[in-house]
Design a protein around this motif. Structure first.
Motif, PDB file in Angstrom:
ATOM      1  N   VAL A 103       0.840  -1.203   0.000  1.00 46.01           N
ATOM      2  CA  VAL A 103       0.000   0.000   0.000  1.00 46.01           C
ATOM      3  C   VAL A 103       0.874   1.252   0.000  1.00 46.01           C
ATOM      4  CG1 VAL A 103      -1.648   1.360   1.351  1.00 46.01           C
ATOM      5  CG2 VAL A 103      -1.970  -1.107   1.099  1.00 46.01           C
ATOM      6  N   TYR A 104       1.935   1.233   0.816  1.00 49.90           N
ATOM      7  CA  TYR A 104       2.835   2.394   0.886  1.00 49.90           C
ATOM      8  C   TYR A 104       3.470   2.672  -0.476  1.00 49.90           C
ATOM      9  CZ  TYR A 104       6.905   5.238   2.041  1.00 49.90           C
ATOM     10  OH  TYR A 104       7.848   6.227   2.061  1.00 49.90           O
ATOM     11  N   ARG A 105       3.954   1.606  -1.142  1.00 49.83           N
ATOM     12  CA  ARG A 105       4.594   1.792  -2.441  1.00 49.83           C
ATOM     13  C   ARG A 105       3.611   2.305  -3.482  1.00 49.83           C
ATOM     14  NH1 ARG A 105       5.894  -2.756  -4.396  1.00 49.83           N
ATOM     15  NH2 ARG A 105       5.549  -4.209  -2.684  1.00 49.83           N
ATOM     16  N   VAL A 106       2.366   1.845  -3.397  1.00 47.62           N
ATOM     17  CA  VAL A 106       1.343   2.338  -4.323  1.00 47.62           C
ATOM     18  C   VAL A 106       1.074   3.818  -4.081  1.00 47.62           C
ATOM     19  CG1 VAL A 106      -1.103   2.206  -4.941  1.00 47.62           C
ATOM     20  CG2 VAL A 106       0.239   0.107  -4.701  1.00 47.62           C
ATOM     21  N   LEU A 107       0.939   4.196  -2.801  1.00 46.02           N
ATOM     22  CA  LEU A 107       0.632   5.588  -2.478  1.00 46.02           C
ATOM     23  C   LEU A 107       1.780   6.522  -2.841  1.00 46.02           C
ATOM     24  CD1 LEU A 107      -1.139   5.234   0.991  1.00 46.02           C
ATOM     25  CD2 LEU A 107      -2.189   5.509  -1.259  1.00 46.02           C
ATOM     26  N   MET A 108       3.013   6.022  -2.754  1.00 53.68           N
ATOM     27  CA  MET A 108       4.171   6.850  -3.070  1.00 53.68           C
ATOM     28  C   MET A 108       4.492   6.871  -4.560  1.00 53.68           C
ATOM     29  SD  MET A 108       5.105   8.171  -0.205  1.00 53.68           S
ATOM     30  CE  MET A 108       3.399   8.105   0.374  1.00 53.68           C
TER      31      MET A 108
ATOM     32  N   PHE B 208       0.790  12.107  -4.938  1.00 59.80           N
ATOM     33  CA  PHE B 208      -0.082  12.954  -4.126  1.00 59.80           C
ATOM     34  C   PHE B 208       0.276  12.823  -2.650  1.00 59.80           C
ATOM     35  CE2 PHE B 208      -3.901  13.588  -1.561  1.00 59.80           C
ATOM     36  CZ  PHE B 208      -4.303  14.844  -1.981  1.00 59.80           C
ATOM     37  N   PHE B 209       0.542  11.589  -2.203  1.00 54.29           N
ATOM     38  CA  PHE B 209       0.855  11.369  -0.796  1.00 54.29           C
ATOM     39  C   PHE B 209       2.334  11.594  -0.496  1.00 54.29           C
ATOM     40  CE2 PHE B 209      -3.009   8.897  -1.511  1.00 54.29           C
ATOM     41  CZ  PHE B 209      -3.801   9.336  -0.463  1.00 54.29           C
ATOM     42  N   GLY B 210       3.178  11.403  -1.498  1.00 56.01           N
ATOM     43  CA  GLY B 210       4.610  11.489  -1.247  1.00 56.01           C
ATOM     44  C   GLY B 210       5.205  12.870  -1.424  1.00 56.01           C
ATOM     45  N   ALA B 211       4.499  13.776  -2.100  1.00 52.30           N
ATOM     46  CA  ALA B 211       5.047  15.111  -2.362  1.00 52.30           C
ATOM     47  C   ALA B 211       5.281  15.859  -1.052  1.00 52.30           C
ATOM     48  CB  ALA B 211       4.093  15.893  -3.258  1.00 52.30           C
ATOM     49  N   ASP B 212       6.455  16.452  -0.927  1.00 56.15           N
ATOM     50  CA  ASP B 212       6.809  17.196   0.281  1.00 56.15           C
ATOM     51  C   ASP B 212       6.459  18.671   0.087  1.00 56.15           C
ATOM     52  OD1 ASP B 212       8.347  17.263   2.929  1.00 56.15           O
ATOM     53  OD2 ASP B 212       9.372  18.795   1.749  1.00 56.15           O
ATOM     54  N   MET B 213       5.494  19.155   0.868  1.00 54.17           N
ATOM     55  CA  MET B 213       5.003  20.517   0.694  1.00 54.17           C
ATOM     56  C   MET B 213       6.069  21.564   1.011  1.00 54.17           C
ATOM     57  SD  MET B 213       1.929  20.207  -0.465  1.00 54.17           S
ATOM     58  CE  MET B 213       2.720  18.889  -1.397  1.00 54.17           C
ATOM     59  N   ALA B 214       6.903  21.300   2.002  1.00 56.98           N
ATOM     60  CA  ALA B 214       7.948  22.268   2.365  1.00 56.98           C
ATOM     61  C   ALA B 214       8.950  22.439   1.229  1.00 56.98           C
ATOM     62  CB  ALA B 214       8.650  21.824   3.643  1.00 56.98           C
ATOM     63  N   THR B 215       9.286  21.328   0.563  1.00 61.54           N
ATOM     64  CA  THR B 215      10.230  21.390  -0.555  1.00 61.54           C
ATOM     65  C   THR B 215       9.637  22.161  -1.726  1.00 61.54           C
ATOM     66  OG1 THR B 215      11.261  19.295   0.078  1.00 61.54           O
ATOM     67  CG2 THR B 215      11.549  20.013  -2.200  1.00 61.54           C
ATOM     68  N   LEU B 216       8.375  21.878  -2.054  1.00 67.18           N
ATOM     69  CA  LEU B 216       7.728  22.572  -3.166  1.00 67.18           C
ATOM     70  C   LEU B 216       7.572  24.061  -2.861  1.00 67.18           C
ATOM     71  CD1 LEU B 216       5.002  19.954  -4.161  1.00 67.18           C
ATOM     72  CD2 LEU B 216       7.296  20.265  -5.112  1.00 67.18           C
ATOM     73  N   LYS B 217       7.225  24.380  -1.634  1.00 63.69           N
ATOM     74  CA  LYS B 217       7.103  25.785  -1.214  1.00 63.69           C
ATOM     75  C   LYS B 217       8.438  26.510  -1.378  1.00 63.69           C
ATOM     76  CE  LYS B 217       6.564  28.356   3.150  1.00 63.69           C
ATOM     77  NZ  LYS B 217       5.633  29.445   2.773  1.00 63.69           N
ATOM     78  N   ALA B 218       9.530  25.858  -0.964  1.00 62.55           N
ATOM     79  CA  ALA B 218      10.854  26.479  -1.066  1.00 62.55           C
ATOM     80  C   ALA B 218      11.239  26.724  -2.522  1.00 62.55           C
ATOM     81  CB  ALA B 218      11.893  25.599  -0.376  1.00 62.55           C
ATOM     82  N   ARG B 219      10.881  25.788  -3.407  1.00 62.02           N
ATOM     83  CA  ARG B 219      11.202  25.969  -4.830  1.00 62.02           C
ATOM     84  C   ARG B 219      10.498  27.192  -5.403  1.00 62.02           C
ATOM     85  NH1 ARG B 219      10.347  19.767  -6.951  1.00 62.02           N
ATOM     86  NH2 ARG B 219      12.052  18.806  -5.753  1.00 62.02           N
ATOM     87  N   VAL B 220       9.228  27.357  -5.059  1.00 56.60           N
ATOM     88  CA  VAL B 220       8.469  28.487  -5.597  1.00 56.60           C
ATOM     89  C   VAL B 220       8.976  29.800  -5.002  1.00 56.60           C
ATOM     90  CG1 VAL B 220       6.189  29.536  -5.770  1.00 56.60           C
ATOM     91  CG2 VAL B 220       6.444  27.067  -6.038  1.00 56.60           C
ATOM     92  N   GLU B 221       9.241  29.809  -3.703  1.00 59.18           N
ATOM     93  CA  GLU B 221       9.694  31.041  -3.054  1.00 59.18           C
ATOM     94  C   GLU B 221      11.109  31.430  -3.464  1.00 59.18           C
ATOM     95  OE1 GLU B 221       6.981  31.198   0.994  1.00 59.18           O
ATOM     96  OE2 GLU B 221       9.042  30.437   1.138  1.00 59.18           O
ATOM     97  N   ALA B 222      11.822  30.527  -4.131  1.00 56.89           N
ATOM     98  CA  ALA B 222      13.152  30.866  -4.640  1.00 56.89           C
ATOM     99  C   ALA B 222      13.071  31.724  -5.910  1.00 56.89           C
ATOM    100  CB  ALA B 222      13.944  29.591  -4.929  1.00 56.89           C
TER     101      ALA B 222
END
Length: 241
Positions: A33-38, A74-88
């Protein structure tokens, strides 16, 4: 009555084996299940919604920043990382990133609001924060501030105080410079330069405002500069035709 210990022993081992098999099954199922979600292919992020008024940043720039590295499912995406990319991105002041089921990424964006051009090569906002937006996008209408890089806070403080007084009286700053010894000069829209020195700057600005009309009537030539670094009176330079 005699107890058959062999029968008891077999019951114990059978029960233990059943428990082990159950735990292994739970682990394998959970791992699957974890591998499917990731897995991006199984649970992808397939839509990006941008919100916020964008003036200097394009939607493509935001999307390119998001996919500059691994995004994940959807479950594996790290919001902090994506936020940092945009704010750069140079014009982005802040970004809030949120997931929405089943596969949407919603991003709330706030752009920088430039207050002035700093040393001809960067921009500064009202908080005194220097950022690397493209100067050529705003150089036609923003004032220029000059000063030692380490003294941006003092330059901003002088600009905001002086600009407030001048705007109340119908003047607009074209440029303001502060030297390493904190001597201030102000260039007004229209071409007049005011030399204010290191002290009593607001009082000297007020002296210029009080004298400006009389100075204009005193000579047919345009005023080039007004030196206000005197306890009383001023020195005036005239622009030659």
């Amino acid at each position: 009555m005699a107890v058959d210990w062999r029968e008891v022993r077999w019951d114990f081992w059978f029960g233990l084996l059943s428990l082990v098999l159950l735990l292994v099954g739970i682990y394998l199922a959970g791992n699957w299940v974890y591998r499917v979600l990731m897995d991006e292919q199984q649970v992808p992020l397939d839509a990006i919604v941008l919100q916020g008024e964008l003036v200097y940043t394009s939607s493509d720039e935001v999307r390119d920043a998001l996919v500059a590295g691994e995004v994940g499912s959807f479950f594996g995406a790290d919001m902090a990382t994506l936020k940092a990319r945009v704010e750069a991105l140079p014009w982005i002041y802040s970004a809030a990133v949120r997931k929405e089921w089943p596969g949407r990424l919603r991003i709330f964006l706030v752009e920088q609001v430039p207050l002035a051009i700093w040393n001809d090569e960067a921009l500064v906002n009202r908080d005194g924060e220097v950022f690397s937006g493209r100067v050529e996008q705003v150089e036609d209408w923003l004032p220029h501030l000059y000063g030692p890089p380490a003294d941006i806070d003092e330059v901003m403080r002088q600009y905001l105080r002086i600009d407030e007084l001048l705007q109340l009286n119908g003047y607009r700053i074209d440029e303001l410079s502060v030297t390493e010894r904190f001597s201030v000069s102000v260039g007004l829209e229209g071409g007049i330069t005011l030399h204010l020195g290191r002290e009593a700057r607001l009082q000297r600005i007020q002296r210029f405002i009080d004298l400006h009309e009389r100075l204009q009537r005193a000579d047919d030539r345009d005023i080039d500069y007004v030196d206000l670094r005197y306890d009383t009176g001023v020195a005036v330079g005239w622009r030659e035709e």
